[in-house]
Design an enzyme around this catalytic site. Structure first.
Site, PDB file in Angstrom:
ATOM      1  N   ASP A   9      37.460  45.899  30.942  1.00  7.39           N
ATOM      2  CA  ASP A   9      37.288  45.025  29.889  1.00  7.39           C
ATOM      3  C   ASP A   9      35.948  45.415  28.970  1.00  7.39           C
ATOM      4  O   ASP A   9      35.558  46.730  29.275  1.00  7.39           O
ATOM      5  CB  ASP A   9      37.235  43.514  30.502  1.00  7.39           C
ATOM      6  CG  ASP A   9      35.778  43.315  30.911  1.00  7.39           C
ATOM      7  OD1 ASP A   9      34.888  44.406  31.215  1.00  7.39           O
ATOM      8  OD2 ASP A   9      35.532  42.256  31.489  1.00  7.39           O
ATOM      9  N   HIS A  10      35.381  44.712  28.301  1.00  7.47           N
ATOM     10  CA  HIS A  10      34.202  45.097  27.247  1.00  7.47           C
ATOM     11  C   HIS A  10      33.115  45.441  28.098  1.00  7.47           C
ATOM     12  O   HIS A  10      32.242  46.208  27.759  1.00  7.47           O
ATOM     13  CB  HIS A  10      34.154  44.006  26.270  1.00  7.47           C
ATOM     14  CG  HIS A  10      33.968  42.642  26.896  1.00  7.47           C
ATOM     15  ND1 HIS A  10      35.083  41.809  27.335  1.00  7.47           N
ATOM     16  CD2 HIS A  10      32.778  41.758  26.911  1.00  7.47           C
ATOM     17  CE1 HIS A  10      34.658  40.929  27.750  1.00  7.47           C
ATOM     18  NE2 HIS A  10      33.401  40.572  27.696  1.00  7.47           N
ATOM     19  N   CYS A  67      34.559  46.173  34.941  1.00  9.91           N
ATOM     20  CA  CYS A  67      34.363  45.073  34.214  1.00  9.91           C
ATOM     21  C   CYS A  67      32.947  44.913  34.459  1.00  9.91           C
ATOM     22  O   CYS A  67      32.234  45.886  34.699  1.00  9.91           O
ATOM     23  CB  CYS A  67      35.072  43.626  34.545  1.00  9.91           C
ATOM     24  SG  CYS A  67      34.681  43.037  36.077  1.00  9.91           S
ATOM     25  N   GLY A  68      32.266  43.830  33.927  1.00  4.22           N
ATOM     26  CA  GLY A  68      30.743  43.743  33.988  1.00  4.22           C
ATOM     27  C   GLY A  68      30.269  43.852  35.471  1.00  4.22           C
ATOM     28  O   GLY A  68      29.224  44.423  35.363  1.00  4.22           O
ATOM     29  N   THR A  69      30.901  43.364  36.300  1.00  6.66           N
ATOM     30  CA  THR A  69      30.358  43.391  37.619  1.00  6.66           C
ATOM     31  C   THR A  69      31.295  43.996  38.631  1.00  6.66           C
ATOM     32  O   THR A  69      30.668  44.076  39.807  1.00  6.66           O
ATOM     33  CB  THR A  69      30.392  41.721  38.301  1.00  6.66           C
ATOM     34  OG1 THR A  69      31.728  41.136  38.158  1.00  6.66           O
ATOM     35  CG2 THR A  69      29.064  40.829  37.345  1.00  6.66           C
ATOM     36  N   HIS A 100      38.652  53.570  55.914  1.00  8.26           N
ATOM     37  CA  HIS A 100      39.187  52.525  56.706  1.00  8.26           C
ATOM     38  C   HIS A 100      40.226  51.578  55.967  1.00  8.26           C
ATOM     39  O   HIS A 100      41.304  50.865  56.593  1.00  8.26           O
ATOM     40  CB  HIS A 100      38.079  51.518  57.050  1.00  8.26           C
ATOM     41  CG  HIS A 100      37.228  52.233  58.461  1.00  8.26           C
ATOM     42  ND1 HIS A 100      36.483  51.508  59.035  1.00  8.26           N
ATOM     43  CD2 HIS A 100      37.130  53.462  58.773  1.00  8.26           C
ATOM     44  CE1 HIS A 100      35.798  52.425  59.908  1.00  8.26           C
ATOM     45  NE2 HIS A 100      36.411  53.549  59.665  1.00  8.26           N
ATOM     46  N   ASN A 101      40.230  51.545  54.692  1.00 13.15           N
ATOM     47  CA  ASN A 101      40.887  50.321  53.873  1.00 13.15           C
ATOM     48  C   ASN A 101      42.139  51.048  52.837  1.00 13.15           C
ATOM     49  O   ASN A 101      43.092  50.300  52.442  1.00 13.15           O
ATOM     50  CB  ASN A 101      40.244  49.414  53.079  1.00 13.15           C
ATOM     51  CG  ASN A 101      38.903  48.998  53.812  1.00 13.15           C
ATOM     52  OD1 ASN A 101      37.769  49.355  53.517  1.00 13.15           O
ATOM     53  ND2 ASN A 101      39.247  48.232  54.815  1.00 13.15           N
ATOM     54  N   ARG A 111      27.611  46.586  34.481  1.00 10.64           N
ATOM     55  CA  ARG A 111      26.468  45.947  34.363  1.00 10.64           C
ATOM     56  C   ARG A 111      25.480  45.804  35.625  1.00 10.64           C
ATOM     57  O   ARG A 111      24.514  45.208  35.598  1.00 10.64           O
ATOM     58  CB  ARG A 111      26.703  44.419  33.845  1.00 10.64           C
ATOM     59  CG  ARG A 111      27.199  44.511  32.484  1.00 10.64           C
ATOM     60  CD  ARG A 111      27.603  42.871  32.126  1.00 10.64           C
ATOM     61  NE  ARG A 111      28.076  43.040  30.833  1.00 10.64           N
ATOM     62  CZ  ARG A 111      28.864  42.051  30.255  1.00 10.64           C
ATOM     63  NH1 ARG A 111      29.279  40.900  31.160  1.00 10.64           N
ATOM     64  NH2 ARG A 111      29.446  42.067  29.146  1.00 10.64           N
ATOM     65  N   HIS A 135      43.393  52.387  61.836  1.00 13.56           N
ATOM     66  CA  HIS A 135      43.306  51.637  60.565  1.00 13.56           C
ATOM     67  C   HIS A 135      44.762  51.223  59.940  1.00 13.56           C
ATOM     68  O   HIS A 135      44.858  50.396  58.986  1.00 13.56           O
ATOM     69  CB  HIS A 135      42.503  52.316  59.599  1.00 13.56           C
ATOM     70  CG  HIS A 135      41.113  52.316  60.082  1.00 13.56           C
ATOM     71  ND1 HIS A 135      40.254  51.268  60.415  1.00 13.56           N
ATOM     72  CD2 HIS A 135      40.382  53.635  60.482  1.00 13.56           C
ATOM     73  CE1 HIS A 135      39.196  51.765  61.032  1.00 13.56           C
ATOM     74  NE2 HIS A 135      39.274  53.102  61.283  1.00 13.56           N
ATOM     75  N   ARG A 138      46.034  47.788  60.483  1.00 12.10           N
ATOM     76  CA  ARG A 138      45.471  46.682  59.993  1.00 12.10           C
ATOM     77  C   ARG A 138      45.644  46.830  58.300  1.00 12.10           C
ATOM     78  O   ARG A 138      45.843  45.665  57.802  1.00 12.10           O
ATOM     79  CB  ARG A 138      43.814  47.053  60.209  1.00 12.10           C
ATOM     80  CG  ARG A 138      43.300  46.919  61.544  1.00 12.10           C
ATOM     81  CD  ARG A 138      42.078  47.321  61.951  1.00 12.10           C
ATOM     82  NE  ARG A 138      41.786  47.252  63.377  1.00 12.10           N
ATOM     83  CZ  ARG A 138      40.708  47.844  63.687  1.00 12.10           C
ATOM     84  NH1 ARG A 138      39.998  48.719  63.148  1.00 12.10           N
ATOM     85  NH2 ARG A 138      40.577  47.861  65.378  1.00 12.10           N
TER      86      ARG A 138
HETATM   87  C1  RB5 Z   1      32.746  39.323  30.786  1.00 12.19           C
HETATM   88  O1  RB5 Z   1      31.603  38.873  30.447  1.00 12.19           O
HETATM   89  C2  RB5 Z   1      32.647  39.398  32.410  1.00 12.19           C
HETATM   90  O2  RB5 Z   1      32.800  38.055  32.876  1.00 12.19           O
HETATM   91  C3  RB5 Z   1      33.489  40.261  33.150  1.00 12.19           C
HETATM   92  O3  RB5 Z   1      33.173  41.682  32.530  1.00 12.19           O
HETATM   93  C4  RB5 Z   1      33.153  40.614  34.543  1.00 12.19           C
HETATM   94  O4  RB5 Z   1      31.824  40.651  34.915  1.00 12.19           O
HETATM   95  C5  RB5 Z   1      33.947  39.555  35.463  1.00 12.19           C
HETATM   96  O5  RB5 Z   1      33.881  39.441  36.700  1.00 12.19           O
END
Ligand code: RB5
Length: 143
Positions: A9-10, A67-69, A100-101, A111, A135, A138
């Site tokens: 995503d962005h 994504c961001g996180t 393992h997974n 981010r 493994h 599992r």
């Molecule tokens: C977008 O702002 C943010 O929510 C997305 O990139 C992500 O971090 C979601 O988990």
């Protein structure tokens, strides 16, 4: 050549672009980039789902999603049966997610993880095989 699908995503776009260049430089991988292609706002579930479906359909062997996180897009990808998406913030997590997974998707937070660390995480994740053995059952239980 192993086929790898990338999607972001962005919040993950810039890290995806960086990692795409790193993987191209490694050689031996064919990259299928599903976007997004800018920092304009998009919905991460769509990108996570598309990447996951690309893997389960066999159009790519593994995937890397951003994504961001790394959290939202990995949650979305893991809704697709057959996907084991691991959101990793260290080289050890990346290694163990393979050993393992048998993770078939790596998720990274644009981010959260600095590019140089992301590069190391990606390299170890791509290079590490599944240990199999105890493994196997599992991973089968997850399915
Ligand atoms: C977008 O702002 C943010 O929510 C997305 O990139 C992500 O971090 C979601 O988990």
């Amino acid at each position: 050549m192993e086929k790898l699908v990338l999607a972001a995503d962005h919040g993950g776009f810039e890290l995806k672009e960086f990692i795409k260049k790193i993987i191209a430089g490694l050689g031996g991988y064919e990259i299928l980039d599903l976007g997004t292609n800018s920092t304009g706002s998009v919905d991460y579930p769509e990108y996570g789902q598309r990447a996951a479906e690309t893997v389960v359909s066999g159009q790519a062997e593994r995937g890397i999603i951003f994504c961001g996180t790394g959290i939202g897009i990995s949650i979305a990808a893991n809704k697709v049966k057959g996907i084991r998406a691991a959101n990793c913030t260290s080289e050890l997590m990346a290694e163990m997610s393979r050993r393992h997974n048998n993770a078939n998707i790596l998720a990274l937070g644009g981010r959260i993880v600095e590019p140089e660390l992301a590069k190391k995480i990606v390299k170890i994740w791509l290079d590490t095989p599944f240990d199999g053995g105890r493994h196997e059952q599992r991973v089968a239980q997850i399915e």
